[in-house]
Design a protein around this motif. Structure first.
Motif, PDB file in Angstrom:
ATOM      1  N   ALA A   1     -37.748 -11.908  46.186  1.00  0.00           N
ATOM      2  CA  ALA A   1     -38.774 -13.424  45.544  1.00  0.00           C
ATOM      3  C   ALA A   1     -39.056 -14.173  44.091  1.00  0.00           C
ATOM      4  CB  ALA A   1     -39.618 -13.641  46.346  1.00  0.00           C
ATOM      5  N   SER A   2     -38.701 -13.009  43.451  1.00  0.00           N
ATOM      6  CA  SER A   2     -38.146 -13.145  41.759  1.00  0.00           C
ATOM      7  C   SER A   2     -37.157 -13.067  40.953  1.00  0.00           C
ATOM      8  CB  SER A   2     -39.823 -12.354  41.639  1.00  0.00           C
ATOM      9  OG  SER A   2     -39.049 -11.110  41.140  1.00  0.00           O
ATOM     10  N   LEU A   3     -36.152 -12.786  41.813  1.00  0.00           N
ATOM     11  CA  LEU A   3     -35.163 -13.204  41.471  1.00  0.00           C
ATOM     12  C   LEU A   3     -34.467 -14.185  40.858  1.00  0.00           C
ATOM     13  CD1 LEU A   3     -31.997 -11.582  41.058  1.00  0.00           C
ATOM     14  CD2 LEU A   3     -31.826 -12.714  42.892  1.00  0.00           C
ATOM     15  N   PRO A   4     -34.001 -14.608  39.113  1.00  0.00           N
ATOM     16  CA  PRO A   4     -34.065 -15.753  38.888  1.00  0.00           C
ATOM     17  C   PRO A   4     -32.403 -16.466  39.049  1.00  0.00           C
ATOM     18  CG  PRO A   4     -35.177 -14.243  37.038  1.00  0.00           C
ATOM     19  CD  PRO A   4     -35.299 -13.367  38.327  1.00  0.00           C
ATOM     20  N   VAL A   5     -32.669 -17.380  39.282  1.00  0.00           N
ATOM     21  CA  VAL A   5     -30.743 -17.543  39.651  1.00  0.00           C
ATOM     22  C   VAL A   5     -30.681 -19.062  38.994  1.00  0.00           C
ATOM     23  CG1 VAL A   5     -29.596 -19.012  41.895  1.00  0.00           C
ATOM     24  CG2 VAL A   5     -30.729 -17.426  42.291  1.00  0.00           C
ATOM     25  N   LEU A   6     -29.146 -19.495  38.326  1.00  0.00           N
ATOM     26  CA  LEU A   6     -28.872 -20.389  37.942  1.00  0.00           C
ATOM     27  C   LEU A   6     -27.197 -20.323  38.739  1.00  0.00           C
ATOM     28  CD1 LEU A   6     -28.632 -22.413  34.771  1.00  0.00           C
ATOM     29  CD2 LEU A   6     -27.464 -20.137  33.891  1.00  0.00           C
ATOM     30  N   LEU A   7     -27.100 -21.747  39.531  1.00  0.00           N
ATOM     31  CA  LEU A   7     -25.921 -22.110  39.613  1.00  0.00           C
ATOM     32  C   LEU A   7     -25.228 -22.955  38.996  1.00  0.00           C
ATOM     33  CD1 LEU A   7     -27.691 -22.456  43.332  1.00  0.00           C
ATOM     34  CD2 LEU A   7     -26.594 -21.036  42.773  1.00  0.00           C
TER      35      LEU A   7
ATOM     36  N   SER B   1     -37.495 -23.307  34.121  1.00  0.00           N
ATOM     37  CA  SER B   1     -36.348 -23.704  35.459  1.00  0.00           C
ATOM     38  C   SER B   1     -35.746 -24.500  33.924  1.00  0.00           C
ATOM     39  CB  SER B   1     -37.249 -25.369  35.734  1.00  0.00           C
ATOM     40  OG  SER B   1     -37.769 -25.633  35.048  1.00  0.00           O
ATOM     41  N   ALA B   2     -33.991 -24.729  34.390  1.00  0.00           N
ATOM     42  CA  ALA B   2     -33.441 -25.864  34.117  1.00  0.00           C
ATOM     43  C   ALA B   2     -32.257 -26.178  34.304  1.00  0.00           C
ATOM     44  CB  ALA B   2     -32.422 -24.744  32.874  1.00  0.00           C
ATOM     45  N   LEU B   3     -32.435 -27.942  34.390  1.00  0.00           N
ATOM     46  CA  LEU B   3     -32.031 -28.689  35.232  1.00  0.00           C
ATOM     47  C   LEU B   3     -31.458 -29.600  34.499  1.00  0.00           C
ATOM     48  CD1 LEU B   3     -34.103 -29.754  37.862  1.00  0.00           C
ATOM     49  CD2 LEU B   3     -32.573 -28.265  38.102  1.00  0.00           C
ATOM     50  N   ASP B   4     -29.559 -29.439  34.644  1.00  0.00           N
ATOM     51  CA  ASP B   4     -28.977 -30.593  33.984  1.00  0.00           C
ATOM     52  C   ASP B   4     -29.465 -32.331  33.663  1.00  0.00           C
ATOM     53  OD1 ASP B   4     -26.569 -32.348  33.689  1.00  0.00           O
ATOM     54  OD2 ASP B   4     -25.708 -30.204  32.975  1.00  0.00           O
ATOM     55  N   PRO B   5     -28.998 -32.534  32.588  1.00  0.00           N
ATOM     56  CA  PRO B   5     -29.827 -33.893  32.350  1.00  0.00           C
ATOM     57  C   PRO B   5     -28.880 -35.298  33.365  1.00  0.00           C
ATOM     58  CG  PRO B   5     -28.924 -32.889  30.210  1.00  0.00           C
ATOM     59  CD  PRO B   5     -28.505 -31.731  31.192  1.00  0.00           C
ATOM     60  N   ALA B   6     -27.623 -34.622  33.997  1.00  0.00           N
ATOM     61  CA  ALA B   6     -27.311 -35.516  34.900  1.00  0.00           C
ATOM     62  C   ALA B   6     -27.893 -35.317  36.337  1.00  0.00           C
ATOM     63  CB  ALA B   6     -25.605 -34.943  34.493  1.00  0.00           C
ATOM     64  N   ILE B   7     -28.157 -34.409  36.476  1.00  0.00           N
ATOM     65  CA  ILE B   7     -28.626 -33.434  38.472  1.00  0.00           C
ATOM     66  C   ILE B   7     -30.456 -34.302  37.663  1.00  0.00           C
ATOM     67  CG2 ILE B   7     -29.806 -32.311  39.580  1.00  0.00           C
ATOM     68  CD1 ILE B   7     -27.320 -30.272  38.653  1.00  0.00           C
ATOM     69  N   VAL B   8     -30.572 -34.468  36.772  1.00  0.00           N
ATOM     70  CA  VAL B   8     -32.305 -34.907  36.697  1.00  0.00           C
ATOM     71  C   VAL B   8     -32.016 -36.588  36.590  1.00  0.00           C
ATOM     72  CG1 VAL B   8     -34.376 -35.294  35.277  1.00  0.00           C
ATOM     73  CG2 VAL B   8     -33.516 -33.448  35.375  1.00  0.00           C
TER      74      VAL B   8
ATOM     75  N   PHE C   1     -35.119 -20.738  38.225  1.00  0.00           N
ATOM     76  CA  PHE C   1     -34.065 -21.190  38.835  1.00  0.00           C
ATOM     77  C   PHE C   1     -33.580 -22.371  37.949  1.00  0.00           C
ATOM     78  CE2 PHE C   1     -31.948 -24.633  41.099  1.00  0.00           C
ATOM     79  CZ  PHE C   1     -31.359 -24.205  41.791  1.00  0.00           C
ATOM     80  N   GLY C   2     -32.011 -22.669  37.709  1.00  0.00           N
ATOM     81  CA  GLY C   2     -30.680 -23.290  37.339  1.00  0.00           C
ATOM     82  C   GLY C   2     -30.338 -23.511  37.827  1.00  0.00           C
ATOM     83  N   TYR C   3     -30.223 -25.629  37.680  1.00  0.00           N
ATOM     84  CA  TYR C   3     -28.578 -25.870  37.956  1.00  0.00           C
ATOM     85  C   TYR C   3     -28.077 -26.629  37.422  1.00  0.00           C
ATOM     86  CZ  TYR C   3     -26.506 -27.740  42.124  1.00  0.00           C
ATOM     87  OH  TYR C   3     -25.536 -28.065  42.655  1.00  0.00           O
ATOM     88  N   LEU C   4     -27.210 -26.465  36.124  1.00  0.00           N
ATOM     89  CA  LEU C   4     -26.119 -26.889  35.699  1.00  0.00           C
ATOM     90  C   LEU C   4     -24.964 -27.738  36.065  1.00  0.00           C
ATOM     91  CD1 LEU C   4     -27.084 -24.416  31.936  1.00  0.00           C
ATOM     92  CD2 LEU C   4     -28.214 -26.782  33.045  1.00  0.00           C
ATOM     93  N   LEU C   5     -24.817 -28.432  35.224  1.00  0.00           N
ATOM     94  CA  LEU C   5     -22.777 -29.116  36.016  1.00  0.00           C
ATOM     95  C   LEU C   5     -22.367 -27.756  34.699  1.00  0.00           C
ATOM     96  CD1 LEU C   5     -23.049 -32.759  35.670  1.00  0.00           C
ATOM     97  CD2 LEU C   5     -23.160 -31.522  37.570  1.00  0.00           C
ATOM     98  N   LYS C   6     -21.405 -27.582  35.171  1.00  0.00           N
ATOM     99  CA  LYS C   6     -20.230 -26.942  34.299  1.00  0.00           C
ATOM    100  C   LYS C   6     -19.796 -27.095  32.750  1.00  0.00           C
ATOM    101  CE  LYS C   6     -18.160 -23.542  37.825  1.00  0.00           C
ATOM    102  NZ  LYS C   6     -16.676 -23.134  38.933  1.00  0.00           N
ATOM    103  N   ASP C   7     -19.690 -28.207  32.615  1.00  0.00           N
ATOM    104  CA  ASP C   7     -19.575 -28.680  31.315  1.00  0.00           C
ATOM    105  C   ASP C   7     -20.805 -28.317  30.116  1.00  0.00           C
ATOM    106  OD1 ASP C   7     -21.139 -30.876  32.566  1.00  0.00           O
ATOM    107  OD2 ASP C   7     -19.745 -32.477  31.570  1.00  0.00           O
ATOM    108  N   ARG C   8     -21.578 -27.976  30.768  1.00  0.00           N
ATOM    109  CA  ARG C   8     -22.993 -27.921  29.767  1.00  0.00           C
ATOM    110  C   ARG C   8     -22.872 -26.285  29.602  1.00  0.00           C
ATOM    111  NH1 ARG C   8     -26.278 -30.709  27.650  1.00  0.00           N
ATOM    112  NH2 ARG C   8     -25.757 -31.917  29.543  1.00  0.00           N
ATOM    113  N   VAL C   9     -21.859 -25.492  30.073  1.00  0.00           N
ATOM    114  CA  VAL C   9     -21.839 -24.759  29.643  1.00  0.00           C
ATOM    115  C   VAL C   9     -20.659 -24.240  28.276  1.00  0.00           C
ATOM    116  CG1 VAL C   9     -20.655 -22.648  29.864  1.00  0.00           C
ATOM    117  CG2 VAL C   9     -21.315 -23.302  32.184  1.00  0.00           C
TER     118      VAL C   9
END
Length: 212
Positions: free
Chosen positions: A75-81, A126-133, A100-108
């Motif tokens: 349950a507490s596992l941090p995940v970045l997609l 949390s960390a969401l890509d601005p484009a996803i937000v 949890f995070g979800y980033l577009l690959k060009d953000r790398v």
């Protein structure tokens, strides 16, 4: 921190491995498919999982599917997609739980931003890509409360949804923290959400609204 990395592109996987290692993290497993990701997490019990949304065996949403399964088991596992495309429906089940995070690959390629997201997610944020937000914040109905927000409030909300703290938002927008807090209170009133002094819970509440 100990990281399990799942990416089917060998070149991209090796690049991530090197970037994380140079930042002082230990990549305990680097795999190329969803099944190997599950096995690696169960064996390694990492501090963070970084996974591509699309990977073998089906090359559709295997990374996101496995992320949901792993979060149900740990349950507490941090995940970045990571993804090459904006796929907002993939974040609905995970985004409101934190870590949890979800980033577009060009953000790398923006190394500082990416490594900051890594640390934030591993730390429970949390960390969401601005484009996803941006896609999440697009009003979907005529009476959507998001339409009631001012341009400045939408700007503040977008940065909060990305996972930035009030302090970081104040620096980014060149305003005082008190002004940011005032905007946040107004946003919560307009979105009919319960305010909280806990920044993390406030972020989750906003994300819950955006993904419902």
């Amino acid at each position: 921190m100990h990281v399990v990395l799942a990416e089917d592109s060998v070149l991209f996987r090796e690049g991530l491995h090197r970037l994380l290692t140079e930042d002082g993290h230990e990549v305990t497993a680097a795999v190329g498919d969803a099944d190997s990701l599950v096995a690696a997490v169960r064996t390694q019990l990492p501090d963070l999982v970084i996974a591509d949304v699309r990977m073998p065996p089906r090359m559709t949403d295997d990374g996101a599917r496995v992320a949901r399964e792993l979060r149900a088991e740990f349950a507490s596992l941090p995940v970045l997609l990571l993804s090459q495309h904006i796929e907002t429906h993939q974040v609905v089940d995970l985004v409101t739980a934190g870590s949890f995070g979800y980033l577009l690959k060009d953000r790398v390629l923006r190394f500082t931003d990416f490594l900051d997201a890594v640390r934030r997610v591993a730390g429970g944020g949390s960390a969401l890509d601005p484009a996803i937000v941006g896609a999440l914040m697009a009003p979907v109905r005529r009476n959507d409360p998001l339409l009631d927000l001012s341009a400045r409030e939408r700007e503040v909300l977008a940065l909060v949804a990305e996972g930035l703290s009030n302090t970081a938002v104040s620096v980014r927008l060149h305003m005082s923290e008190r002004t940011v807090e005032t905007h946040m209170r107004s946003i919560f009133q307009k979105l009919r959400l319960v305010d909280s002094q806990d920044t993390h819970r406030r972020v989750l509440a906003v994300l819950a609204y955006l993904t419902r």
